[in-house]
Write a protein that holds these residues in place. Structure first.
Motif, short mmCIF file in Angstrom:
data_model
loop_
_atom_site.label_atom_id
_atom_site.label_comp_id
_atom_site.label_asym_id
_atom_site.label_seq_id
_atom_site.Cartn_x
_atom_site.Cartn_y
_atom_site.Cartn_z
N ARG A 59 9.80 -11.92 -10.29
CA ARG A 59 10.31 -12.61 -9.11
C ARG A 59 11.68 -12.01 -8.80
N HIS A 114 1.10 -22.08 -10.02
CA HIS A 114 1.58 -22.01 -11.40
C HIS A 114 2.94 -22.69 -11.46
N ASP A 115 3.37 -23.00 -12.65
CA ASP A 115 4.68 -23.60 -12.84
C ASP A 115 5.54 -22.61 -13.62
N HIS A 116 6.82 -22.94 -13.76
CA HIS A 116 7.76 -22.01 -14.40
C HIS A 116 8.47 -22.64 -15.58
N SER A 126 9.05 -17.59 -17.33
CA SER A 126 7.64 -17.44 -17.68
C SER A 126 6.81 -18.35 -16.79
N GLU A 127 5.63 -17.89 -16.46
CA GLU A 127 4.71 -18.70 -15.67
C GLU A 127 3.69 -19.34 -16.59
N GLU A 154 9.63 -26.93 -12.88
CA GLU A 154 10.44 -25.95 -13.61
C GLU A 154 10.90 -26.61 -14.90
#
Length: 161
Positions: A59, A114-116, A126-127, A154
């Motif tokens: 990202r 997805h989350d982080h 990281s996802e 997050e």
């Protein structure tokens, strides 16, 4: 001996297929489609920016996008990079992330949800995907009489010792 020859042939063909799929044309056509979706004129500097976004496995922030785009086209200006990123984000084609006050980072909106997880020591992002968390969020919203229309999770973490 014959089997080795067949395997080598398959390996070479696979490499050629991969190379043709991941060619400049592949990135160029995806990048052009991204720009056209935002109703932006397709120019060489914008193509370089779009290519960076399409190729990115991380990202990148605006300065990283600019630096990478200049590797493809040295004429990319800072103003063009920032304006292009802003328009793509405004049109919903890019997701923006500002993790714990850091520079805004960008990723294509077409990626699956997805989350982080952010390492507070290193800043590494990281996802992850957790069906349990998704179900829990839905259940909590429903219990309160709501339906989730969008969300962002997050987790700020430190490696355990």
């Amino acid at each position: 001996m014959h089997l080795r020859g067949i395997l080598k042939s398959v390996e070479v063909r696979s490499a050629l297929i991969y190379e043709s799929i991941m060619s400049d044309d592949f990135y160029s056509s995806r990048g052009d489609a991204l720009l056209k979706s935002a109703h932006l004129r397709v120019t060489k500097p914008r193509q370089a920016i779009a290519r960076v976004l399409v190729e990115a496995r991380d990202r990148p922030d605006a300065e990283q996008v600019l630096a990478r785009a200049r590797e493809h086209d040295a004429t990319v200006s800072q103003a063009t990079a920032y304006r292009t990123l802003a328009v793509l984000a405004e049109k919903g084609l890019l997701l923006t992330h500002t993790f714990d006050g850091s520079a805004t980072r960008y990723e294509l909106a077409e990626r699956p949800h997805h989350d982080h997880m952010i390492d507070v020591e290193t800043g590494e992002v990281s996802e992850f995907v957790s069906l349990e968390i998704e179900k829990l969020q839905r259940r909590i919203a429903e219990e309160h009489g709501y339906e989730i229309v969008a969300h962002r999770l997050e987790l700020y973490c430190r490696k355990s010792v």
